[in-house]
Design a protein around this motif. Structure first.
Motif, PDB file in Angstrom:
ATOM      1  N   THR B   4     -18.974  -8.958   3.906  1.00  0.00           N
ATOM      2  CA  THR B   4     -19.082 -10.143   4.940  1.00  0.00           C
ATOM      3  C   THR B   4     -17.784 -11.589   4.090  1.00  0.00           C
ATOM      4  OG1 THR B   4     -21.321 -10.225   5.186  1.00  0.00           O
ATOM      5  CG2 THR B   4     -20.495 -12.201   5.996  1.00  0.00           C
ATOM      6  N   PRO B 446     -14.977  -6.144  12.107  1.00  0.00           N
ATOM      7  CA  PRO B 446     -15.503  -5.035  10.932  1.00  0.00           C
ATOM      8  C   PRO B 446     -14.786  -3.835  10.856  1.00  0.00           C
ATOM      9  CG  PRO B 446     -17.205  -6.265  12.752  1.00  0.00           C
ATOM     10  CD  PRO B 446     -16.015  -6.391  13.313  1.00  0.00           C
ATOM     11  N   GLU B 448     -14.582  -0.274   8.156  1.00  0.00           N
ATOM     12  CA  GLU B 448     -14.960   0.237   6.787  1.00  0.00           C
ATOM     13  C   GLU B 448     -13.376   1.543   6.320  1.00  0.00           C
ATOM     14  OE1 GLU B 448     -19.346   1.103   7.522  1.00  0.00           O
ATOM     15  OE2 GLU B 448     -18.340   2.206   6.622  1.00  0.00           O
ATOM     16  N   ALA B 504     -11.276  -0.614  11.927  1.00  0.00           N
ATOM     17  CA  ALA B 504     -11.420  -1.566  13.282  1.00  0.00           C
ATOM     18  C   ALA B 504     -10.668  -1.122  14.070  1.00  0.00           C
ATOM     19  CB  ALA B 504     -10.784  -3.375  12.937  1.00  0.00           C
ATOM     20  N   SER B 514      -7.887  -5.614   8.248  1.00  0.00           N
ATOM     21  CA  SER B 514      -8.915  -5.696   8.459  1.00  0.00           C
ATOM     22  C   SER B 514      -9.404  -4.171   7.759  1.00  0.00           C
ATOM     23  CB  SER B 514      -9.673  -5.319   9.813  1.00  0.00           C
ATOM     24  OG  SER B 514      -9.693  -6.951  11.021  1.00  0.00           O
ATOM     25  N   ARG B 571     -15.840  -2.498   2.655  1.00  0.00           N
ATOM     26  CA  ARG B 571     -16.415  -2.396   3.811  1.00  0.00           C
ATOM     27  C   ARG B 571     -15.595  -4.237   4.027  1.00  0.00           C
ATOM     28  NH1 ARG B 571     -20.756   0.038   2.161  1.00  0.00           N
ATOM     29  NH2 ARG B 571     -21.032   1.489   3.643  1.00  0.00           N
ATOM     30  N   GLU B 573     -16.482  -7.304   6.801  1.00  0.00           N
ATOM     31  CA  GLU B 573     -16.947  -8.198   7.971  1.00  0.00           C
ATOM     32  C   GLU B 573     -16.921  -9.323   8.087  1.00  0.00           C
ATOM     33  OE1 GLU B 573     -19.784  -7.059  10.066  1.00  0.00           O
ATOM     34  OE2 GLU B 573     -20.598  -4.905   8.962  1.00  0.00           O
TER      35      GLU B 573
END
Lengths: 320, 732
Positions: B4, B446, B448, B504, B514, B571, B573
């Motif tokens: 995050t 978000p 990955e 994303a 992202s 990752r 977020e």
């Protein structure tokens, strides 16, 4: 697309008198067949016929029906003596289309009215008697001259507008021989619902377009459009104007984007000939041209636009 | 490290790397495949026994299908079936929905809505049968609205109301109160929406053209009533999306339904007309702009109220005032967007939803206010940059608007502009110059990504992130190459497959920053392992051209790996950085136009854009994004307009001949200035999104240039000749 038969004509005789639709560049007919706006059951390919030459004919020129638009526009003879024709062709379509499209086929192209090409709407041209959805619909680029309650579509082409100004003739071969139709009489006004686009009869083929001797004066093709290429004219003007001793001595004008045919009005030319170039004379010519003009809501702007465009063209044509 | 993004990563890691590829104008690695036709697009996979499906559009504008005369076409050559399955889509999914959109094609919401699918052995057979298929309807068009001007409006959602705008307008020495209209837009992506569905047992593989695979899988699965784990989407190359491929559309579900029923693959490609008529439109807008300023040009009142349209029950409302919220000061504010319900195809995200049309009106209004107040338009803008986001009181993460205005003005030659209109005439043409600010909200989504460092030093990057022509392959590879000290040709990037980690997606300009941040995080983890193997602190590690150095130690990367493959998934977020700061990209447009004094045709002569969007990841692809945005701006300014028939809501100009995107001749050489910026609040890359910025305000600069040229204030976009003609000055 519906099923159809395809054959190739080895000679002109083979292509005449058949109910099969002649096809050359296929840039318009096949598009319409895909949409099932056109549903011919037979096509006859005429591209192998010997109709691809541009040749002198007396003081004029004979342009074969299969001469590609690109070739016609680039032809040195055309560019030298009939530059308005070259300009008009280059103002239309795209290079790819101009490479394929032919002189004869170009004359026969059909309207781009959005209702004509949409089977879910009413269109007298497509389905006679069904009505005209353009009358009270999106008619931004529809006709203001020569309309009827049956149809307000425009003839979309550029080349024919120049040909109308140049007083061209269409040579048409039928099973019973050849006939010549002045370009200005080739396309028809919509009139009643069933009226076809032009005077070509089934079984006939356009073999050539002829131009008389080069007219005197300056030649201009002006096309007003919403994007600067690959768009149909809001209005276009082909003009051939000569000024001698301060007076307009020769005037030929034809208009595109205003009617179901390249629009030619001898009274407009008469209003100019013998007059000194000037705003008042130009306005009077516009008054005559537009005296019966009628807008349908979305295209009302074409009336002042045509007036102003005509002034611009005449200023350019009569400038020292 | 937490995924995050709660605190700005101010280490600016990429600036400390040595490989020297980040930001460089590298070519797209997949470019040669694309220009030689070897990159397969959705419809181009050759599957054995693939049948062809063609959708049939509704002929009524509102109502219900009462009968489909299947028997009349079932004997036509090649016909395999006619489908009107309850699973089939009435509307496409909105961006980021992640669930099934409106289904049940027996209901008709708008003319042209797909109501059936005809499948045959060949495309031509399917098309012929689809055209021949007779369908009966119960027509309830009488109870529907088609004209946004005639239908009622709903109350605005979350309007901004601060102070007393009416009083400010009344009391301020200078104000403008203007109504602007913009017409609807189509995404008009070059590749039409297309899908090939193939089932293997209960497993579906769908080749499609999508922007956000990780959301499209659950949308498709939910529509079909199957477990998302049994749905695979493959979408490695996408021929443009511009919002229209954010969600799944009719083709995907119809193909999957038919393929399941027939037991063989089915391909469904929307025709160009079907794309226009049934996927996504940008709503037309009616915007009221009220601006009031004091004698010094300081804004005291700012009102921006918009009316947009959509189908009943759609939540999406073109967020017209999105940038107005934070761009300029003014204590007395009213911002609101109201929706009216019309039976036209679904309105949704089309490139830069909100700002694309809101900014052009705002910036045209600012120009008029500048004139009214007798202030230079650039000075007026600079005078009204708020210290903190109005109403929210949060700081700006970074803002390059002043620099963009200054740099752009210098490059463009703004000092040669005449303050008064109608000062320059060249033959038939009035010449004028205009300026506008650019602004677009910035978002982190978000994401990955997986990175593998192979024992031989090769690097693989994997994500379901899409590349819709924007350069995802290039920039994700550059991030990994920079972080891992790898020559760029040792990096491969695999994208657009739902078997890969969820990126994303490409939307809202957030894809690069992202998914790129996820790649960065994965690389950081690999670097941590490498630094530990080298025996140095992570921040001491230098990787370059396959060599690792740190402290007084060094080794080859291959040596350090010692035969191991290192694999990490990164990752990201969105976190508090998205709430604690106002994040946006900024820029400025400068435009010179020629307006024909007789015909009111406008031609763009020059255009300069200066843009700040954080770190530039690839100067070539970023510049291309800016160019593309400016071309959209030109289209929005001069040519693009969806024309709906107000009697039945059907789209009349439903193809590229009728819907005028700019052609080459409409677009002069465009000058793009990329401003150097780091925005650590935006992402660990210090990058923001660039995809949409180039459109946001561009048409405003054109409008202002038109006024400066010929003295006509345009209030209708696109500014076609008919919108200007009756106010044009005497041409003679």
């Amino acid at each position: 697309m519906r099923e159809f038969t395809y054959s190739r004509a080895a000679s002109l005789d083979q292509a005449l008198g058949t109910h099969a639709r002649p096809i050359a560049g296929a840039t318009n007919l096949v598009d319409l067949m895909k949409l099932e706006v056109e549903t011919p059951d037979a096509l006859i390919d005429i591209t192998r016929l010997d109709l691809s030459r541009i040749e002198r004919a007396g003081d004029g020129v004979r342009i074969g029906a299969l001469v590609p638009n690109a070739d016609c526009a680039a032809d040195p003879l055309i560019r030298r003596h009939w530059p308005v024709l070259s300009s008009a062709i280059l103002a239309g379509a795209s290079p790819q289309l101009r490479n394929k499209a032919t002189t004869g086929g170009n004359l026969c192209q059909r309207t781009r009215c959005g209702y004509f090409t949409d089977l879910s709407t009413c269109c007298n041209k497509r389905t006679p008697g069904s009505g005209c959805d353009a009358l009270k619909g999106v008619n931004h680029n529809h006709a203001i001259l020569g309309t009827s309650d049956a149809c307000i579509a425009t003839y979309p082409g550029d080349m024919a507008v120049a040909l109308a100004a140049l007083d061209a003739c269409v040579q048409i071969q039928g099973p019973d021989g050849m006939r010549q139709v002045p370009l200005r009489e080739f396309h028809r006004l919509p009139g009643t619902a069933e009226a076809p686009d032009n005077v070509l009869q089934p079984g006939e083929i356009i073999t050539a377009v002829t131009l008389p001797a080069p007219p005197p004066g300056r030649q201009i093709y002006r096309k007003v459009r919403e994007r600067s290429s690959y768009a149909f004219a809001l209005v276009s003007i082909a003009a051939v104007i000569k000024v001698e001793s301060g007076l307009i001595s020769h005037a030929r004008l034809a208009f595109g984007g205003l009617a179901h045919k390249p629009w030619h009005d001898p009274a407009v030319e008469a209003a100019l000939i013998g007059q000194p170039p000037g705003q008042a004379v130009f306005q009077r010519a516009a008054d005559i041209l537009l005296k019966d003009a009628r807008g349908f809501g979305g295209n009302n702007f074409k009336i002042p636009l045509t007036r102003r465009t005509l002034a611009a063209v005449l200023i350019e044509a009569t400038r020292d | 490290m937490s995924a995050t993004y709660d605190a700005p990563d101010r280490r600016n890691l990429l600036d400390h790397m040595r490989q020297g590829v980040i930001g460089k104008p590298l070519d797209r690695p997949e470019g040669p495949l694309k220009v030689t036709g070897r990159a397969p697009y959705a419809a181009e996979y050759d599957l054995p026994r693939c049948a062809e499906g063609v959708l049939v559009g509704a002929r009524v504008s509102n109502g219900r299908v009462t009968a489909i005369h299947r028997d009349e076409v079932s004997a036509m050559p090649g016909v395999l079936g006619v489908f009107a399955d309850p699973a089939m889509l009435r509307r496409p999914a909105q961006g980021g929905a992640g669930k099934a959109p409106a289904q049940d094609v027996t209901q008709v919401d708008y003319k042209g809505q797909p109501v059936a699918l005809v499948v045959a052995e060949t495309f031509e057979q399917a098309t012929a049968a689809a055209k021949a298929l007779r369908i009966d309807y119960e027509d309830s068009s009488d109870s529907a609205h088609f004209d946004p001007d005639a239908a009622g409006v709903e109350p605005p959602k979350k309007p901004t109301d601060l102070g007393d705008l009416e009083a400010a307008m009344r009391d301020a020495p200078h104000h403008v109160d203007l109504i602007f209209r913009t017409e609807g837009h189509a995404s008009a992506a070059m590749e039409p929406h297309a899908a090939i569905a193939a089932w293997d047992g209960g497993e579906l593989t769908l080749h499609g053209s999508f922007q956000m695979v990780a959301y499209n899988v659950p949308e498709l699965a939910a529509s079909l009533g199957v477990d998302p784990a049994r749905v695979r989407i493959v979408s490695p190359y996408v021929g443009g999306g511009f919002g229209s491929k954010l969600g799944i559309s009719h083709d995907a579900v119809a193909a999957a339904v038919a393929a399941r029923e027939l037991g063989r693959p089915v391909r469904v490609v929307l025709t160009r007309q079907q794309v226009f008529e049934s996927v996504i439109r940008r709503s037309e807008t009616r915007q009221r702009l009220r601006l009031a300023c004091d004698e010094t040009g300081r804004l005291v009142g700012l009102g921006h109220e918009a009316r947009v349209s959509n189908l009943p029950d759609e939540k999406f409302a073109e967020p017209v005032t999105q940038a107005t919220k934070f761009l300029y000061a003014g204590d007395n504010r009213r911002l609101a967007v109201q929706v009216t319900r019309v039976a036209r195809l679904t309105a949704g995200s089309v490139r830069a939803p909100g700002e694309a049309v809101g900014m052009q009106a705002l910036e045209a209004a600012m120009d008029e206010l500048a004139e009214t107040a007798g202030i230079d338009p650039i000075a007026l803008r600079k005078r009204n940059l708020p210290d903190k986001a109005p109403g929210e009181g949060i700081p700006f993460s970074s803002r390059t608007l002043v620099e963009a205005l200054d740099r752009g003005a210098a490059a463009f030659g703004w000092d040669r502009r005449h303050a008064r209109p109608c000062q320059t005439r060249e033959g038939e043409w009035w010449i004028g110059m205009g300026v506008a600010s650019a602004a677009r909200v910035n978002m982190l989504a978000p994401a990955e990504a997986r990175v593998r460092l192979h024992p031989d030093g090769r690097v693989e990057v994997e994500s379901d992130q899409t590349d819709i022509g924007t350069g995802s392959y290039a920039i994700l590879g550059q991030i990994a190459a920079e972080m891992l000290g790898s020559p760029i040709d040792r990096v491969t990037v695999a994208l657009g497959d739902s078997r890969l980690p969820p990126g994303a997606g490409s939307g809202g300009s957030f894809g690069a920053a992202s998914t790129g941040s996820a790649v960065l995080r994965a690389c950081e983890a690999i670097r941590a392992e490498l630094s530990s193997r080298l025996g140095v602190a992570a921040e001491e590690l230098t990787l370059q051209d396959g060599l690792a150095r740190g402290g007084n130690r060094s080794d080859t990367l291959v040596g350090l790996l010692g035969g191991d493959m290192l694999e990490e998934t990164g990752r990201i977020e969105p976190g508090r950085t998205g709430k604690d700061y106002s994040q946006a990209t900024y820029g400025a447009f400068f435009c010179e136009v020629a307006v024909n004094a007789f015909t009111a045709e406008t031609r763009i002569r020059r255009m300069t854009g200066a843009f700040g969007f954080g770190r530039v990841l690839n100067a070539k692809t970023a510049r291309s994004q800016c160019l593309g945005g400016m071309v959209w701006g030109i289209g929005s300014a001069l040519t693009e307009a969806l024309q709906f028939d107000l009697r039945d809501g059907h789209l009349v100009n439903h193809d590229l001949a009728g819907y005028h995107v700019p052609v080459h001749r409409d677009v002069p050489a465009l000058d793009v200035i990329l401003l150097e910026e780091r925005d650590a609040v935006a992402s660990p890359l210090q990058a923001k999104g660039v995809g949409e910025l180039g459109i946001c305000g561009a048409a405003g600069a054109v409008a202002n240039a038109i006024y400066n040229a010929c003295g006509v204030r345009p209030y209708r976009f696109p500014m076609t000749p008919d919108t200007l003609l009756d106010q044009m000055p005497d041409p003679f």
